[in-house]
Design an enzyme around this catalytic site. Structure first.
Site, PDB file in Angstrom:
ATOM      1  N   LYS A 175       0.863  -1.180   0.000  1.00 47.24           N
ATOM      2  CA  LYS A 175       0.000   0.000   0.000  1.00 47.24           C
ATOM      3  C   LYS A 175       0.898   1.229   0.000  1.00 47.24           C
ATOM      4  CE  LYS A 175      -1.605   3.009   2.479  1.00 47.24           C
ATOM      5  NZ  LYS A 175      -1.597   4.016   1.430  1.00 47.24           N
ATOM      6  N   GLU A 250       9.263   1.798  10.940  1.00 51.13           N
ATOM      7  CA  GLU A 250      10.320   2.769  10.600  1.00 51.13           C
ATOM      8  C   GLU A 250       9.662   4.132  10.640  1.00 51.13           C
ATOM      9  OE1 GLU A 250      13.434   2.112   9.966  1.00 51.13           O
ATOM     10  OE2 GLU A 250      13.382  -0.046   9.671  1.00 51.13           O
ATOM     11  N   CYS A 284      13.434  11.039   6.528  1.00 46.79           N
ATOM     12  CA  CYS A 284      13.235  10.594   7.919  1.00 46.79           C
ATOM     13  C   CYS A 284      14.504  10.756   8.739  1.00 46.79           C
ATOM     14  CB  CYS A 284      12.773   9.141   7.941  1.00 46.79           C
ATOM     15  SG  CYS A 284      13.864   8.069   7.010  1.00 46.79           S
TER      16      CYS A 284
END
Ligand code: NAD
Length: 488
Positions: A175, A250, A284
């Site tokens: 997804k 994560e 990130c």
């Protein structure tokens, strides 16, 4: 451009032919209507993955799976230009960065092809403290994996999950992030070209709020591998707790870069910039908190400002662009709200701010704030845009303490010419990824993941494949003498 979901090896229209608009962040134009999956589409995809797993797939050898992975990599390599352009259109990043991402994704498939092959011969004997027994460790694929990915590196983040899952012999439902579905859908074409058995890889695009929960909660899903924000990660973890699903997360970060007085200033300036302005700061592991030692503070900030103001902003397809638009209007709004907050509360803005140079596009200038209070959100929160917050420190101990003072622990960077200091500070950092005299270079071979609220579990390297493997011990009683507990 793909306009169907990829389920059970075929392109399938979503329920009610629903679509959602995909927007080019440089032009603000809708360039495609992508298929919007529903809970029923998720159910179909998960069932296809489950049937595939129970079929011959989970008995394939690693060598067989490696062939599929390499064929998929070959298809992607042939289409490098097309995929990179699609990534720029979807995400906004400068073309050279998109091409680098796709090359990394191709490398990721080839790396896990090698690891899949090695898995065939993997036999580990465990030394037991009792010679009446012998024990062997074996690995078996985990089953159906739900792979949920973010929008900052759409094709690359998907490769970090699809390739190790296939290498391990799992089956999966991908997804991708709502705002960047395009390159992820392309994986379906490469799966078909490689004759990957039906159901091994399924792709359902659509709104996270509609299809995220049904996917995570599906009883036939054995594992959820999630990359994204802390709030959604937390929601996923609590849903997985209901039926004790294996989950790896994560999540975000607010990673420090510590520049010591003895650093090579020119080198450090460039790495600090790369650590926060690359990919428009939507990274990130971005080192968004700069800690500069007092002795070089003024000199360092002067050079940082000069170089930052030279960054060329523009459309990702324009040659020479080093900073493209942010991914969406919503992301630009969020990032600007941090910048407005800084200005309104009187934090010194060294450079940057709103970008009015373009009639269209979600642009924000590379921005640097100096000395926000320690509890200010510019210093504590993940902004996920090209915004750097700077403070200074005196001693090494003070630098370490400030660097570790965060709810996150994804990455940290250390700039110093003193090797012993670098090693010492690396040990002291509470983070999963430590860069020394650099920031951000990422290698498929090395483990990736965070401490604290940056999540748990590791992607990449062999750790990435173990996410999709169950570990099993097979222990055998080998003594010629009877057990002799009841029967003396
Ligand atoms: P997000 O959490 O908003 O979305 C991530 C994914 O979750 C998307 O696919 C989204 O559609 C989906 N989702 C939304 N609601 C869901 C639900 N209820 N159930 C299941 N899935 C749902 O994150 P984002 O904005 O796409 O990405 C940015 C975030 O990702 C940042 O916090 C960034 O730090 C993090 N990130 C982390 C890493 C890492 O390796 N640690 C890498 C990239 C991005």
């Amino acid at each position: 451009m793909r306009d169907k979901l990829f389920i059970n090896g075929e392109w399938v229209a979503p329920e009610n032919n629903a679509t959602f608009p995909v927007i080019n962040p440089a032009t603000e134009e809708v360039f495609h209507n992508a298929p919007a999956g529903s809970a029923n589409d998720v159910d179909k995809a998960v069932k296809a993955a489950s049937v595939a797993f129970k079929g011959p797939w989970s008995k394939t050898t690693g060598k067989e799976r490696a062939v599929y992975l390499r064929k998929m990599a070959d298809g992607m390599e042939r289409d490098l230009r097309k995929l990179s352009e699609l990534e720029v259109m979807d995400n906004g990043k400068p073309y050279p960065e998109a091409e680098w991402d796709i090359e990394d994704a191709i490398g990721c498939f080839r790396y896990y092809a090698n690891l899949a092959e090695e898995l065939d011969d993997k036999k580990e004997n465990t030394e037991l403290g009792d010679d009446r027994f012998k024990s062997e460790v074996r690995y078996s694929p985990i089953g159906v994996a739900a792979l949920i990915t973010p929008w900052n590196y759409p094709m690359l983040m998907a490769s970090w999950k699809i390739a190790p899952a296939i290498a391990a012999g799992a089956t999966c439902v991908l997804k991708p992030a709502t705002v960047t579905p395009m390159t992820a859908l392309e994986y379906g074409g490469y799966a078909q070209e490689a004759d990957l058995p039906a159901g091994v890889l399924n792709i359902v695009t659509g709104l996270g709020s509609v299809i995220g929960d049904p996917l995570t909660q599906h009883k036939l899903v054995n594992k959820v591998a999630f990359t994204g924000s802390v709030p959604i990660g937390s929601r996923i973890m609590s849903m997985c707790a209901q039926d004790i699903k294996n989950v790896s997360l994560e999540l975000g970060g607010k990673s420090p870069v510590i520049v010591f007085d003895d650093a090579d200033i020119e080198g450090a300036v460039e790495w600090v910039m790369f650590g926060i302005f690359w990919n428009q700061g939507q990274v990130c592991s971005g080192t968004s908190r700069l800690l500069v030692q007092e002795g070089i503070r003024d000199k360092f900030l002067k050079r940082l400002k000069e170089e930052t103001e030279k960054i060329t902003i523009g459309d990702g397809m324009t040659e020479g662009t080093l900073l493209g638009p942010l991914v969406s209007a919503g992301q630009m709004r969020d990032v600007l709200s941090f910048i407005d907050h800084g200005i309104e509360t009187g934090v010194t803005m060294l450079t940057g701010g709103r970008c009015d140079d373009f009639a269209k596009g979600y642009y924000v200038k590379p921005t640097i704030f100096v000395d926000p209070p320690l509890d200010d959100k510019l210093w504590t929160d993940e902004i996920f845009g090209p915004v750097l917050a700077v403070r200074s420190f005196g001693t090494e101990e003070e630098g370490i303490e400030l660097a570790n003072d965060s709810i996150f622990g994804l990455a940290a960077a250390i700039m110093s010419t003193d090797k012993d200091r670098c090693s010492r500070v690396a040990d002291a950092m509470h983070a999963g990824i430590i860069w020394v005299n650099c920031s951000q270079p990422t290698f498929t071979e090395a483990p990736w993941g965070g401490y604290k609220q940056s999540g748990f579990g590791r992607e990449l390297g062999r750790w990435g494949m173990y996410n999709y493997l169950e570990t099993k011990q097979v222990t055998e009683f080998i003594s010629p003498k009877p057990w002799g507990w009841y029967m003396k």
